[in-house]
Design a protein around this motif. Structure first.
Motif, PDB file in Angstrom:
ATOM      1  N   UNK A 160      63.913 -30.172 -29.552  1.00  0.00           N
ATOM      2  CA  UNK A 160      63.265 -29.126 -30.348  1.00  0.00           C
ATOM      3  C   UNK A 160      63.009 -29.594 -31.782  1.00  0.00           C
ATOM      4  N   UNK A 161      63.967 -30.322 -32.375  1.00  0.00           N
ATOM      5  CA  UNK A 161      63.832 -30.730 -33.771  1.00  0.00           C
ATOM      6  C   UNK A 161      62.583 -31.590 -33.983  1.00  0.00           C
ATOM      7  N   UNK A 162      62.345 -32.534 -33.081  1.00  0.00           N
ATOM      8  CA  UNK A 162      61.158 -33.394 -33.221  1.00  0.00           C
ATOM      9  C   UNK A 162      59.870 -32.576 -33.123  1.00  0.00           C
ATOM     10  N   UNK A 163      59.876 -31.581 -32.224  1.00  0.00           N
ATOM     11  CA  UNK A 163      58.684 -30.743 -32.068  1.00  0.00           C
ATOM     12  C   UNK A 163      58.449 -29.885 -33.308  1.00  0.00           C
ATOM     13  N   UNK A 164      59.537 -29.354 -33.911  1.00  0.00           N
ATOM     14  CA  UNK A 164      59.400 -28.554 -35.136  1.00  0.00           C
ATOM     15  C   UNK A 164      58.827 -29.419 -36.257  1.00  0.00           C
ATOM     16  N   UNK A 165      59.356 -30.622 -36.403  1.00  0.00           N
ATOM     17  CA  UNK A 165      58.907 -31.533 -37.452  1.00  0.00           C
ATOM     18  C   UNK A 165      57.423 -31.878 -37.281  1.00  0.00           C
ATOM     19  N   UNK A 166      56.999 -31.989 -36.034  1.00  0.00           N
ATOM     20  CA  UNK A 166      55.615 -32.403 -35.751  1.00  0.00           C
ATOM     21  C   UNK A 166      54.625 -31.237 -35.832  1.00  0.00           C
ATOM     22  N   UNK A 167      55.039 -30.035 -35.411  1.00  0.00           N
ATOM     23  CA  UNK A 167      54.065 -28.953 -35.196  1.00  0.00           C
ATOM     24  C   UNK A 167      54.148 -27.795 -36.187  1.00  0.00           C
ATOM     25  N   UNK A 168      55.184 -27.733 -37.009  1.00  0.00           N
ATOM     26  CA  UNK A 168      55.314 -26.573 -37.908  1.00  0.00           C
ATOM     27  C   UNK A 168      55.321 -27.069 -39.354  1.00  0.00           C
ATOM     28  N   UNK A 169      54.220 -27.001 -40.045  1.00  0.00           N
ATOM     29  CA  UNK A 169      54.124 -27.538 -41.417  1.00  0.00           C
ATOM     30  C   UNK A 169      54.946 -26.737 -42.431  1.00  0.00           C
ATOM     31  N   UNK A 170      55.287 -25.474 -42.112  1.00  0.00           N
ATOM     32  CA  UNK A 170      56.085 -24.665 -43.050  1.00  0.00           C
ATOM     33  C   UNK A 170      57.514 -25.187 -43.202  1.00  0.00           C
ATOM     34  N   UNK A 171      57.943 -26.072 -42.303  1.00  0.00           N
ATOM     35  CA  UNK A 171      59.305 -26.640 -42.346  1.00  0.00           C
ATOM     36  C   UNK A 171      59.228 -28.005 -43.011  1.00  0.00           C
ATOM     37  N   UNK A 172      59.981 -28.178 -44.118  1.00  0.00           N
ATOM     38  CA  UNK A 172      59.919 -29.483 -44.787  1.00  0.00           C
ATOM     39  C   UNK A 172      61.026 -30.429 -44.341  1.00  0.00           C
ATOM     40  N   UNK A 173      62.133 -29.891 -43.792  1.00  0.00           N
ATOM     41  CA  UNK A 173      63.190 -30.752 -43.268  1.00  0.00           C
ATOM     42  C   UNK A 173      63.822 -30.084 -42.054  1.00  0.00           C
ATOM     43  N   UNK A 174      64.228 -30.882 -41.094  1.00  0.00           N
ATOM     44  CA  UNK A 174      64.913 -30.377 -39.907  1.00  0.00           C
ATOM     45  C   UNK A 174      66.012 -31.366 -39.536  1.00  0.00           C
ATOM     46  N   UNK A 175      67.126 -30.860 -39.023  1.00  0.00           N
ATOM     47  CA  UNK A 175      68.227 -31.742 -38.634  1.00  0.00           C
ATOM     48  C   UNK A 175      68.982 -31.142 -37.460  1.00  0.00           C
ATOM     49  N   UNK A 176      69.751 -32.002 -36.761  1.00  0.00           N
ATOM     50  CA  UNK A 176      70.511 -31.569 -35.581  1.00  0.00           C
ATOM     51  C   UNK A 176      71.980 -31.938 -35.755  1.00  0.00           C
ATOM     52  N   UNK A 177      72.814 -31.170 -35.076  1.00  0.00           N
ATOM     53  CA  UNK A 177      74.265 -31.375 -35.146  1.00  0.00           C
ATOM     54  C   UNK A 177      74.869 -31.261 -33.756  1.00  0.00           C
ATOM     55  N   UNK A 178      75.752 -32.196 -33.429  1.00  0.00           N
ATOM     56  CA  UNK A 178      76.573 -32.097 -32.225  1.00  0.00           C
ATOM     57  C   UNK A 178      78.009 -32.397 -32.645  1.00  0.00           C
ATOM     58  N   UNK A 179      78.860 -31.372 -32.609  1.00  0.00           N
ATOM     59  CA  UNK A 179      80.252 -31.535 -33.063  1.00  0.00           C
ATOM     60  C   UNK A 179      81.230 -31.310 -31.928  1.00  0.00           C
ATOM     61  N   UNK A 180      80.790 -31.521 -30.696  1.00  0.00           N
ATOM     62  CA  UNK A 180      81.647 -31.257 -29.537  1.00  0.00           C
ATOM     63  C   UNK A 180      82.329 -32.509 -29.007  1.00  0.00           C
ATOM     64  N   UNK A 181      82.201 -33.624 -29.720  1.00  0.00           N
ATOM     65  CA  UNK A 181      82.782 -34.888 -29.248  1.00  0.00           C
ATOM     66  C   UNK A 181      84.006 -35.249 -30.084  1.00  0.00           C
ATOM     67  N   UNK A 182      84.991 -35.860 -29.444  1.00  0.00           N
ATOM     68  CA  UNK A 182      86.159 -36.401 -30.139  1.00  0.00           C
ATOM     69  C   UNK A 182      86.206 -37.900 -29.886  1.00  0.00           C
ATOM     70  N   UNK A 183      85.438 -38.690 -30.632  1.00  0.00           N
ATOM     71  CA  UNK A 183      85.481 -40.138 -30.406  1.00  0.00           C
ATOM     72  C   UNK A 183      86.824 -40.726 -30.845  1.00  0.00           C
ATOM     73  N   UNK A 184      87.152 -41.875 -30.285  1.00  0.00           N
ATOM     74  CA  UNK A 184      88.375 -42.592 -30.655  1.00  0.00           C
ATOM     75  C   UNK A 184      88.031 -43.619 -31.726  1.00  0.00           C
ATOM     76  N   UNK A 185      88.698 -43.515 -32.880  1.00  0.00           N
ATOM     77  CA  UNK A 185      88.500 -44.460 -33.979  1.00  0.00           C
ATOM     78  C   UNK A 185      89.636 -45.470 -33.955  1.00  0.00           C
ATOM     79  N   UNK A 186      89.294 -46.740 -34.090  1.00  0.00           N
ATOM     80  CA  UNK A 186      90.299 -47.805 -34.127  1.00  0.00           C
ATOM     81  C   UNK A 186      90.107 -48.627 -35.390  1.00  0.00           C
ATOM     82  N   UNK A 187      91.184 -48.732 -36.168  1.00  0.00           N
ATOM     83  CA  UNK A 187      91.170 -49.530 -37.392  1.00  0.00           C
ATOM     84  C   UNK A 187      92.517 -50.237 -37.502  1.00  0.00           C
TER      85      UNK A 187
END
Length: 796
Positions: free
Chosen positions: A78-105
């Motif tokens: 949807x975000x790509x389509x909004x950016x391409x087809x709706x000129x009234x929107x100057x910025x669009x972004x997406x969020x996915x916060x349902x993942x728990x990745x494993x960080x190793x340091x």
């Protein structure tokens, strides 16, 4: 001139030290409570206001018209389509916060829970303070990451983090920037940002997410200045309908300022507040401050006669009423300023405890604007409440009446003071009664049997890295290994923990013999779906009402289902229930049993229909029952198994008791806060009553002396002085009872399972108030009754 006002004010306060101490102590305690409450209220009301142009930022909300569900999520595409087809929107972004990745340091591994997958537009819409680096390269490739300052310190200490590498699951990511930790009033409490492109490197995730009928991402837009939000929303809805007409989805745009108090959505990734709670605590802050100010007003006006000659002499020597008014206002201001200093000290002392109670980590150095905003507002309100009326009364004395010995205060002034005392105790009794009812409700929740035995249960999930094809075999191997371990009595698997079941479906059931007219009702019923194994009933100690549970040796049970009692009622199933053909999510089998209802959601919600099924492919959670007193041994066995089966992956487990209690954490925090503030209200009311009782005893010294000479006992005199104040408390009880009953009835409406409000709860609150009043007044009454009457009658 101003210096003179303050000099005279200080002398007057020093002369009446006891009264001044009572006033300052009461005001400082009341102001401290008000400041802390207002600090929390302002934090709630100002959520997400740190971003630039917040009035132009919106979240796309999806409305599924077939079942009236409201989702905060939308398709990836949807975000790509909004950016391409709706000129009234100057910025669009997406969020996915349902993942728990494993960080190793440095050979240390962590589940990164506060992690968000976003695209490059995220930092164009939302404001973040960059401590190191910038977001210029973020999202251009798959190997970038941005950390919060606290997270960077956790991984790299005090060394610069930019340029360092972190192993995220199976790939290495370079730290591109470090941002300041999110403020306490941000919905986006994330400490690590990864590009969505790295998430889509998994072919299975990419294939699933690039479907218009999968709503796995949260879309935010920023519209151009002057754009019509309704027109933008209609265009977004048209895009959805064009790409997937079968979904039947409508859209709306939610302003970012309303995100925190949003209600009515199915599930949310953000912390939400309750606007009614904010209103209640705002009123509570005002009432506590009012009670504290009432003490000042009562004591100051009650002692007016002691300053009558001072006022009269000053008027005769040329002082105007305006000058006297300013003088008494200055005294009130001086008391308020001294109380403000004490308040600042008390706030600093109480802040750590308040943070623990609210779960919000406020940090208030002396230069913090939040501190001065709240204290300044509190000081202004306190000064306004405790200054104008006493100043008007004290400056209104007429010298000729004073020297004639006429009564200075009218009857209505006495009634006014009594009315204020009644108001103080009315508020106190309401809070005490509320505390009793809240405690009883919380105790009822804790002691209510959920329909299963939640003690000694340990829950954990296997890593996402195990693919669905080999997961059933791997989980069975782990189950057998755990069953052979000491300290463990039962082990079962499911698709999620039982304490807060989140997997729901609609239009997913059908059965033999269903009335054709029932189809519309079925499509509106939300059904909980629980994938279990043959040992789940034994592990959880569920009770069967009829039929049987699943049998691991019976392969046909993979298509069969077990219903709970509510499902039988909701589906209007006729007897016999067991043996009926039942279709669940397209799979046809039989109803083999009915299990007695058990709580699988918060007690704020009624138990709904549930379908248990035995599909092993979707099970990824373990529930382990430890033997009595063997919880430590069971945890040790789980840890040994984990190190062997999943080396390098951190183990996350919890006890079901803790998960259950966390469902009511906010309720418990609110109940304890009400208890604390009820105690403060009682103390403030008692403090005011103590001051009035002291003054009353001073005014009736000669009367007490005469009564004592004529034979009155200490008990008679104490009763005489106490009865008037006890009557005021009893009137307050009568006024408080209906208000408290209404307020707590409204609060209990938020629970599907609740206690019955009884008369004794209000009687107990009243008895406590009466006891406090008796103790407070009796001290002064007995002290006055025991005094030597010769001293008070010497001048007669």
């Amino acid at each position: 001139m101003i210096g003179n006002y303050f000099k005279i004010a200080f002398r007057s306060l020093w002369k009446a030290r006891t009264t001044s101490l009572i006033n300052i102590a009461g005001l400082s305690v009341g102001m401290t409570a008000a400041v802390l409450i207002l600090l929390w209220v302002m934090n709630e009301m100002n959520f997400d206001d740190q971003h630039s142009n917040p009035e132009r930022i919106f979240r796309v909300t999806t409305h599924l018209k077939t079942n009236n569900w409201v989702w905060e999520s939308s398709p990836l595409l949807l975000a790509d389509a909004i950016k391409r087809d709706i000129p009234e929107v100057d910025h669009v972004t997406r969020l996915n916060a349902n993942q728990w990745p494993v960080f190793s340091v440095h050979d240390k591994t962590f589940y990164q829970k506060n992690c968000a997958f976003v695209d490059s537009g995220w930092f164009n819409i939302f404001h973040f303070d960059f401590v190191e680096g910038n977001a210029a390269r973020f999202g251009n490739g798959e190997a970038g990451i941005i950390l919060s300052a606290s997270e960077a310190k956790k991984y790299f200490g005090n060394a610069p983090a930019v340029g360092q590498s972190i192993q995220v699951d199976r790939s290495s990511h370079e730290v591109l920037a470090v941002i300041a930790d999110p403020p306490v009033n941000s919905s986006f409490n994330y400490h690590a940002f990864l590009p969505i492109s790295s998430l889509l490197q998994d072919p299975a995730i990419k294939a699933n997410d690039e479907q218009w009928n999968n709503f796995n991402y949260i879309s935010f837009i920023r519209i151009r200045e002057g754009a019509n939000t309704k027109a933008v929303s209609s265009k977004i809805e048209a895009i959805l309908k064009q790409n997937d007409p079968e979904v039947g989805a409508g859209t709306s745009l939610l302003p970012i300022s309303k995100l925190h108090f949003e209600t009515g959505i199915q599930n949310s990734s953000f912390p939400h507040g309750n606007i009614n709670t904010v209103y209640v605590f705002s009123i509570l802050a005002g009432l506590l401050l009012l009670i504290a100010c009432i003490n000042y007003v009562n004591l100051t006006t009650a002692k007016a006669s002691l300053r009558s000659r001072e006022v009269s002499v000053r008027k005769i020597t040329g002082a105007s009423r305006g000058q006297l008014f300013v003088q008494f206002m200055t005294e009130s201001l001086l008391v308020s300023l001294i109380a403000l200093f004490a308040t600042l000290c008390l706030v600093r002392i109480a802040l750590p405890v308040f943070n623990e109670l609210t779960g919000v980590q406020f940090k208030l150095p002396l230069y913090a604007p939040e501190l001065w905003q709240t204290t300044g507002l509190t000081l202004l309100i306190a000064f306004a409440l405790n200054s104008v009326y006493p100043a008007l009364v004290l400056s209104s004395f007429k010298p000729i009446n004073v020297f004639r010995g006429a009564s200075l205060l009218k009857v209505k002034d006495s009634y006014f003071r009594k009315g204020l005392v009644i108001l103080q105790f009315t508020v106190s009794i309401i809070l005490v009664a509320g505390t009793i009812i809240i405690y009883r409700q919380m105790n009822f929740i804790q002691q209510s049997h959920p329909g299963y035995n939640r003690s000694e249960l340990i829950c954990f999930a296997v890593p996402r890295s195990i693919d669905r094809e080999r997961r059933p075999a791997a989980m069975e191997t782990i189950r057998q290994q755990l069953l052979a371990s000491p300290g463990i009595t039962d082990v079962s698997t499911s698709n999620q923990p039982l304490a807060n079941l989140g997997s729901m479906c609609m239009e997913c059931v059908d059965w033999e013999g269903r009335d054709t007219g029932f189809i519309n009702k079925v499509s509106q019923i939300e059904v909980a779906q629980l994938a279990v194994d043959a040992g789940f009933q034994k592990t959880l100690q569920l009770t069967m009402k009829e039929g049987r549970w699943f049998d691991g040796a019976n392969t046909s049970d993979r298509h069969n289902v077990v219903l709970n009692e509510t499902a039988v009622r909701s589906f209007d199933l006729k007897q016999p229930v067991t043996g009926k053909r039942f279709i669940f999510s397209g799979d046809t089998g039989l109803i083999i049993g009915v299990v007695k209802d058990f709580k699988f959601r918060s007690m704020h919600e009624k138990t709904g229909p549930l379908v248990a099924f035995a599909n092993p492919a979707v099970r990824n959670h373990f529930t382990v029952r430890a033997g009595a007193g063997n919880a430590s041994a069971a945890v040790a066995a789980i840890e040994r198994m984990w190190k062997t089966s999943f080396p390098g992956v951190p183990l996350e487990y919890n006890f079901m008791d803790d998960t259950f209690n966390n469902l009511y954490k906010k309720d418990q925090q609110a109940s304890f806060l009400v208890l604390v503030f009820a105690g403060i209200a009682i103390v403030l009311s008692a403090l005011g009553l103590f001051g009035l009782a002291t003054f009353s005893a001073e005014q009736r010294t000669k009367e007490i002396g005469i009564r004592k000479v004529l034979g009155a006992t200490v008990f008679n005199l104490a009763k005489l002085l106490s009865s008037e104040f006890l009557l005021l408390v009893l009137i307050a009880l009568v006024l408080a009872t209906p208000v408290a009953y209404w307020a707590m009835t409204q609060w209990l409406q938020g629970f599907a399972y609740k206690i019955h409000i009884s008369w004794w709860m209000f009687a107990a609150a009243g008895m406590l108030a009466v006891f406090v009043a008796i103790v407070t007044v009796s001290y002064q009454a007995i002290k006055a009754a025991l005094a030597n009457p010769v001293r008070s009658l010497r001048s007669e």
